[in-house]
Design an enzyme around this catalytic site. Structure first.
Site, PDB file in Angstrom:
ATOM      1  N   HIS A 191      -6.186   8.835  -7.011  1.00 51.04           N
ATOM      2  CA  HIS A 191      -6.615   7.715  -7.860  1.00 51.04           C
ATOM      3  C   HIS A 191      -7.550   6.811  -7.072  1.00 51.04           C
ATOM      4  O   HIS A 191      -7.343   6.551  -5.890  1.00 51.04           O
ATOM      5  CB  HIS A 191      -5.426   6.955  -8.462  1.00 51.04           C
ATOM      6  CG  HIS A 191      -4.646   6.112  -7.508  1.00 51.04           C
ATOM      7  ND1 HIS A 191      -4.991   4.819  -7.203  1.00 51.04           N
ATOM      8  CD2 HIS A 191      -3.512   6.364  -6.812  1.00 51.04           C
ATOM      9  CE1 HIS A 191      -4.101   4.307  -6.358  1.00 51.04           C
ATOM     10  NE2 HIS A 191      -3.196   5.227  -6.092  1.00 51.04           N
ATOM     11  N   ASP A 217      -3.984   2.583  -0.213  1.00 52.59           N
ATOM     12  CA  ASP A 217      -3.642   2.898  -1.605  1.00 52.59           C
ATOM     13  C   ASP A 217      -4.801   2.540  -2.532  1.00 52.59           C
ATOM     14  O   ASP A 217      -4.850   1.461  -3.067  1.00 52.59           O
ATOM     15  CB  ASP A 217      -2.371   2.118  -2.000  1.00 52.59           C
ATOM     16  CG  ASP A 217      -1.816   2.546  -3.350  1.00 52.59           C
ATOM     17  OD1 ASP A 217      -2.274   3.552  -3.887  1.00 52.59           O
ATOM     18  OD2 ASP A 217      -0.918   1.845  -3.855  1.00 52.59           O
ATOM     19  N   GLU A 241      -4.535   4.394 -12.336  1.00 56.82           N
ATOM     20  CA  GLU A 241      -3.212   4.907 -11.923  1.00 56.82           C
ATOM     21  C   GLU A 241      -2.231   3.761 -11.775  1.00 56.82           C
ATOM     22  O   GLU A 241      -1.072   3.843 -12.185  1.00 56.82           O
ATOM     23  CB  GLU A 241      -3.337   5.687 -10.595  1.00 56.82           C
ATOM     24  CG  GLU A 241      -2.053   6.383 -10.150  1.00 56.82           C
ATOM     25  CD  GLU A 241      -1.155   5.553  -9.231  1.00 56.82           C
ATOM     26  OE1 GLU A 241      -0.052   6.030  -8.914  1.00 56.82           O
ATOM     27  OE2 GLU A 241      -1.531   4.431  -8.848  1.00 56.82           O
ATOM     28  N   GLU A 242      -2.716   2.668 -11.189  1.00 55.27           N
ATOM     29  CA  GLU A 242      -1.834   1.532 -10.878  1.00 55.27           C
ATOM     30  C   GLU A 242      -1.348   0.822 -12.139  1.00 55.27           C
ATOM     31  O   GLU A 242      -0.407   0.028 -12.077  1.00 55.27           O
ATOM     32  CB  GLU A 242      -2.565   0.525  -9.973  1.00 55.27           C
ATOM     33  CG  GLU A 242      -3.045   1.090  -8.645  1.00 55.27           C
ATOM     34  CD  GLU A 242      -1.916   1.379  -7.663  1.00 55.27           C
ATOM     35  OE1 GLU A 242      -0.744   1.302  -8.059  1.00 55.27           O
ATOM     36  OE2 GLU A 242      -2.235   1.680  -6.490  1.00 55.27           O
ATOM     37  N   ASP A 282      -2.311  10.549  -2.384  1.00 58.59           N
ATOM     38  CA  ASP A 282      -2.149   9.122  -2.640  1.00 58.59           C
ATOM     39  C   ASP A 282      -1.449   8.508  -1.425  1.00 58.59           C
ATOM     40  O   ASP A 282      -0.244   8.730  -1.245  1.00 58.59           O
ATOM     41  CB  ASP A 282      -1.318   8.923  -3.924  1.00 58.59           C
ATOM     42  CG  ASP A 282      -1.247   7.460  -4.343  1.00 58.59           C
ATOM     43  OD1 ASP A 282      -1.745   6.598  -3.598  1.00 58.59           O
ATOM     44  OD2 ASP A 282      -0.679   7.192  -5.423  1.00 58.59           O
ATOM     45  N   HIS A 329      -0.678  -2.829  -2.451  1.00 58.64           N
ATOM     46  CA  HIS A 329      -0.705  -3.746  -3.608  1.00 58.64           C
ATOM     47  C   HIS A 329      -0.841  -5.205  -3.173  1.00 58.64           C
ATOM     48  O   HIS A 329      -0.449  -6.115  -3.923  1.00 58.64           O
ATOM     49  CB  HIS A 329       0.552  -3.580  -4.493  1.00 58.64           C
ATOM     50  CG  HIS A 329       0.720  -2.184  -5.022  1.00 58.64           C
ATOM     51  ND1 HIS A 329       1.764  -1.814  -5.838  1.00 58.64           N
ATOM     52  CD2 HIS A 329      -0.028  -1.063  -4.872  1.00 58.64           C
ATOM     53  CE1 HIS A 329       1.660  -0.525  -6.151  1.00 58.64           C
ATOM     54  NE2 HIS A 329       0.566  -0.050  -5.558  1.00 58.64           N
TER      55      HIS A 329
HETATM   56  N1  BES Z   1       0.562   4.835  -4.035  1.00 63.46           N
HETATM   57  C1  BES Z   1       1.500   4.209  -4.871  1.00 63.46           C
HETATM   58  C2  BES Z   1       2.946   4.653  -4.705  1.00 63.46           C
HETATM   59  C3  BES Z   1       3.249   5.985  -4.151  1.00 63.46           C
HETATM   60  C4  BES Z   1       4.349   6.075  -3.353  1.00 63.46           C
HETATM   61  C5  BES Z   1       2.549   7.147  -4.449  1.00 63.46           C
HETATM   62  C6  BES Z   1       4.723   7.265  -2.808  1.00 63.46           C
HETATM   63  C7  BES Z   1       2.911   8.371  -3.913  1.00 63.46           C
HETATM   64  C8  BES Z   1       3.987   8.426  -3.099  1.00 63.46           C
HETATM   65  C9  BES Z   1       1.071   4.336  -6.306  1.00 63.46           C
HETATM   66  O1  BES Z   1      -0.283   4.073  -6.456  1.00 63.46           O
HETATM   67  C10 BES Z   1       1.789   3.291  -7.105  1.00 63.46           C
HETATM   68  O2  BES Z   1       1.778   2.150  -6.788  1.00 63.46           O
HETATM   69  N2  BES Z   1       2.435   3.732  -8.168  1.00 63.46           N
HETATM   70  C11 BES Z   1       3.140   2.827  -9.024  1.00 63.46           C
HETATM   71  C12 BES Z   1       3.704   3.578 -10.188  1.00 63.46           C
HETATM   72  C13 BES Z   1       2.733   3.715 -11.329  1.00 63.46           C
HETATM   73  C14 BES Z   1       3.352   4.527 -12.425  1.00 63.46           C
HETATM   74  C15 BES Z   1       2.281   2.374 -11.851  1.00 63.46           C
HETATM   75  C16 BES Z   1       4.312   2.217  -8.281  1.00 63.46           C
HETATM   76  O3  BES Z   1       4.832   2.823  -7.350  1.00 63.46           O
HETATM   77  O4  BES Z   1       4.713   1.111  -8.641  1.00 63.46           O
HETATM   78 ZN    ZN Z   2      -1.429   4.817  -4.999  1.00 59.79          ZN
END
Ligand code: BES
Ligand code: ZN
Length: 425
Positions: A225, A246, A280-281, A308, A385
């Site tokens: 992403h 990220d 994605e976020e 990621d 984040h």
């Molecule tokens: N990179 C992060 C989290 C992540 C952790 C990815 C471990 C891969 C392995 C990802 O971009 C993220 O923040 N995802 C969101 C979930 C999404 C469905 C909004 C999160 O973890 O809150």
């Molecule tokens: Zn991510």
């Protein structure tokens, strides 16, 4: 002497293997079987002592409990390891090679006849064939440049944010498109670049296709992403979001792998679809629509790689996570096999615990995915984040480079393979 000359073998040879209590003298066909006096021989399968295989942690395909003899794969790695071990032990023939090109099942049947093992051959579960190191792939991964990775991450950070709900959600997307156009200009491979608009967000995803040279309908997906986010809550995700780890890291890994791939003379047999996903976020928005669309079209996606977060070596450099949820067991195992052949990193399995990245979108549609990750989730970068997700003294471009290598190996090995995960989920 046993005569196995069913297919008009010209020569016979006698060799011995120390087996169990005594020495076994056997006559074998040289049309199928060749002697190995320590040197590595190209072979489909090899015959040696089971004990030796176990000691060297080499998979045992078949073995005879009475003689202690066993059959394993004759890959370069295996025969080299067997030879080296024989030299150490001072013996002459460390193994017997079963030559390439012969029908492995017929050979195994003959091997059984040689040992008169019909009734007592212990059949063990078939293990996947280890991956042989390909010099072309080794040459390709040696070109991965840490300097390129650093400047690519710096470039993506320079946008301040790549948030999908920001005021300029596509500035960096448009610029990456221009960059991809420049990159593909001199390539011999057939490529196409696509800006994908979405129903769920104003941000676009980017798609670059390298058309497969032999089986273009089989699709290998490599994705990351491109968007970033900061906070949530009051900021609504719209603060400063450099998103170095990220996920400028995974996005840059794909750009660097693609740069090297585009210098190859021939495209892999299978089609490669590179994606830089939008939103994605904000809930896997871009990948969600894309995977759904591929499923609806009945696209034959044979495997998906998701990158990621690759810049923060939370468990130490070259300790790589292998995400176990929303991923496919065969591809997770495939990752350990390409690691044995090329990377020699330490792989640790770990759960994300939820649909944490775009691989979950593909998994939901029934496609097989794997996710090499910077560390375990426990030791991952704590600054994602936030405005602190920048390049720091804890970042490692050496660590990050391994992930571009994984992408290249996946493109060049799996992209040329006829293998596919037996069950997608
Ligand atoms: N990179 C992060 C989290 C992540 C952790 C990815 C471990 C891969 C392995 C990802 O971009 C993220 O923040 N995802 C969101 C979930 C999404 C469905 C909004 C999160 O973890 O809150
Ligand atoms: Zn991510």
């Amino acid at each position: 002497m046993l005569n196995l000359n069913k297919r008009g073998a010209r020569m016979q040879t006698t060799f011995n293997l120390l087996a169990g209590s005594g020495v076994l003298f056997i006559t074998l066909l040289t049309s199928h079987l060749s002697h190995a006096h320590g040197g590595a021989v190209r072979a489909s399968y090899v015959l040696t002592e089971k004990q030796k295989l176990e000691r060297l942690q080499i998979p045992v395909l078949y073995h005879d409990p009475e003689t202690g003899l066993a059959v394993t794969y004759g890959t370069d790695q295996i025969t080299t390891r067997l030879s080296a071990d024989s030299h150490l032990g001072g013996s002459c023939a460390g193994y017997q090679a079963l030559e390439e090109g012969a029908d492995p099942l017929a050979i195994l049947r003959e091997t059984q006849q040689v040992f008169r093992l019909h009734d007592r051959l212990a059949r063990l579960p078939m293990l996947p064939r280890p991956i042989e190191t390909d010099p072309e792939i080794e040459a390709a991964i040696s070109q991965v440049s840490e300097a390129h990775l650093r400047s690519s991450v710096e470039w993506l950070m320079s946008y301040g944010t790549r948030f999908n709900k920001g005021s300029t959600p596509n500035r960096h997307v448009d610029d990456l498109k221009t960059k991809l156009q420049q990159m593909t200009a001199g390539s011999k491979l057939k490529t196409a670049i696509n800006v994908i608009s979405h129903r769920s967000t104003k941000q676009n995803s980017l798609h670059l296709r390298v058309e497969g040279s032999e089986r273009p309908n089989e699709i290998v997906v490599l994705g990351a992403h491109l968007d970033s986010i900061s906070g949530g809550g009051w900021g609504g995700g719209g603060g400063s979001a450099p998103g170095a780890d990220d996920n400028a890291s995974g996005s840059s890994n794909l750009i660097e792998a693609l740069r090297i791939l585009l210098t190859q003379n021939k495209a892999p047999a299978r089609t490669l679809d590179f994606f830089w996903y939008a939103g994605e976020e904000s809930g896997l928005l871009g990948s969600g629509e894309i995977a759904q669309d591929y499923k609806a079209k009945g696209a034959d996606v044979v495997g998906v790689l998701q990158l990621d977060m690759t810049l923060f070596p939370g468990e130490g450099e070259l300790v790589i996570g292998n995400v176990t949820d929303y991923t496919n067991a065969w591809l997770r195992d495939y990752f350990t096999r390409i690691n044995d052949a090329y990377l020699h990193a330490r792989i640790v399995e770990d759960r994300c615990g939820y649909a944490c990245s775009d691989h979950a979108s593909w998994h939901r549609q029934g496609y097989a995915a794997f996710v090499p990750f910077e560390s375990t989730t426990k030791t991952m970068n704590p600054d994602i984040h936030t405005s602190r997700d920048v390049i720091s003294n804890r970042s490692s471009f050496t660590h990050m480079a391994a992930f571009s290598k994984i992408a290249l190996i996946f493109a060049m090995d799996f992209g040329n393979s006829t293998q596919r995960p037996p069950n997608a989920l």
